[in-house]
Design a protein around this motif. Structure first.
Motif, mmCIF file in Angstrom:
data_model
loop_
_atom_site.group_PDB
_atom_site.id
_atom_site.type_symbol
_atom_site.label_atom_id
_atom_site.label_comp_id
_atom_site.label_asym_id
_atom_site.label_seq_id
_atom_site.Cartn_x
_atom_site.Cartn_y
_atom_site.Cartn_z
ATOM 1 N N ARG A 43 0.902 -1.310 0.021
ATOM 2 C CA ARG A 43 -0.094 0.037 -0.051
ATOM 3 C C ARG A 43 0.806 1.129 -0.087
ATOM 4 N NH1 ARG A 43 -4.965 -1.224 4.312
ATOM 5 N NH2 ARG A 43 -5.442 -2.849 3.688
ATOM 6 N N TRP A 73 -4.193 2.996 -6.769
ATOM 7 C CA TRP A 73 -5.108 1.875 -6.999
ATOM 8 C C TRP A 73 -4.710 1.109 -8.093
ATOM 9 C CZ3 TRP A 73 -5.997 2.905 -12.169
ATOM 10 C CH2 TRP A 73 -6.119 4.298 -12.676
ATOM 11 N N ASP A 74 -3.534 1.498 -8.854
ATOM 12 C CA ASP A 74 -3.056 0.783 -10.059
ATOM 13 C C ASP A 74 -2.293 -0.518 -9.658
ATOM 14 O OD1 ASP A 74 -1.853 -0.235 -12.534
ATOM 15 O OD2 ASP A 74 -1.339 1.706 -13.207
ATOM 16 N N GLU A 75 -2.885 -1.832 -10.451
ATOM 17 C CA GLU A 75 -2.410 -3.188 -10.139
ATOM 18 C C GLU A 75 -0.935 -3.545 -10.338
ATOM 19 O OE1 GLU A 75 -5.165 -5.849 -12.243
ATOM 20 O OE2 GLU A 75 -6.783 -5.237 -10.914
ATOM 21 N N GLU A 141 -4.913 10.472 -9.388
ATOM 22 C CA GLU A 141 -5.628 10.027 -8.201
ATOM 23 C C GLU A 141 -7.108 10.988 -8.089
ATOM 24 O OE1 GLU A 141 -6.837 9.827 -4.777
ATOM 25 O OE2 GLU A 141 -4.816 8.870 -4.719
#
Length: 269
Positions: A43, A73-75, A141
């Motif tokens: 995180r 939030w990007d993988e 963001e």
């Protein structure tokens, strides 16, 4: 500042297993970006940096601070780097290809986060060179557009090719299903060169002092009551912007004490 350059010391312990390189793109003879797999459970806040690196010939990790250019939030994790022919890390890092492994430490930190700023109307993200990397995260963001009515990214480079990554970020931003619609209304990119001729030329500090940037964008001069500023670039830019802002009444913020501006001190490009 992204590169994210090198604050100087090789960090000690590192994870035994690195992350997989998923893609690499060379923008010109000095700059490249790459994406790697995201560590499980990792995180971070958009705008933070981590230590990444590769082992040297003896197997000892060479680690440097790199801003994470992808949003929280990007993988995947994206990074943007210069190429230093004799650099302990970048001389090796610029040769990575998909399938290779890169060490990614999982302790993010940094001052270029929204939490370190007081509420305001306009967010200015001021960068030189690879200093655009943390802003590549923040411009994608959602909270950025919830907190600010105007979001301005400035990037100053010597050559036109050094602005290509930022131009591609802008294009992808407008296509982003999560923030693209709001960005189309609130976000603007202001790119300048200092050596090669371009549509806009000059150091951003000079353009602020002269008022040209405000005339070009149709915005009022910097005001600590309305504007918030993030700075990531060369040491010269950082110091000049700090003096410029404090002369106008801006106070520096931090995670523990939000202010009107923040500057990333971890590295310079």
């Amino acid at each position: 500042m992204n590169v994210l350059q090198q604050p100087g010391n090789v960090a000690a312990a590192a994870p035994a297993e690195g992350q997989t390189v998923l893609s690499v793109r060379h923008w010109d003879d000095r700059l490249f970006s790459f994406r790697v797999s995201r560590p499980a459970g990792f995180r971070f806040r958009s705008g933070e940096f981590v230590m990444i690196g590769l082992p040297d010939d003896s197997g000892k990790p060479i680690l440097r601070a790199y801003s994470i250019a992808s949003p929280f939030w990007d993988e995947e994790l994206e990074f943007y780097s210069i190429k230093v022919p004799d650099g302990p890390l970048t001389s090796r890092l610029q040769k990575i290809v998909p399938g290779d492994r890169v060490i990614v430490r999982t302790k993010p930190t940094g001052t270029l986060v929204l939490d370190a700023l007081l509420p305001g109307r306009t967010l200015w993200m001021v960068s030189t060179g690879t200093g655009v990397a943390p802003f590549a995260s923040l411009m994608r963001e959602p909270e950025t557009y919830e907190k600010f009515q105007n979001v301005i990214l400035t990037q100053t480079c010597r050559r036109n090719s050094e602005l290509d990554y930022g131009a591609d970020l802008h294009r992808r931003l407008l296509e982003d299903p999560l923030v693209g619609e709001e960005a189309a209304v609130k976000f603007r990119r202001y790119a300048t060169t200092t050596r090669e001729p371009s549509e806009r030329m000059g150091r951003i500090t000079d353009l602020i002092e002269s008022g040209q940037v405000f005339a070009d964008l149709g915005l009022p001069p910097l005001d600590p009551a309305e504007d918030r500023v993030m700075i990531c670039g060369s040491m010269a830019l950082n110091l000049d912007m700090k003096r410029l802002l404090e002369a106008r009444g801006f106070t520096e913020g931090a995670n523990s004490r939000p202010g009107e501006y923040v500057v990333e001190r971890a590295f310079v490009d």
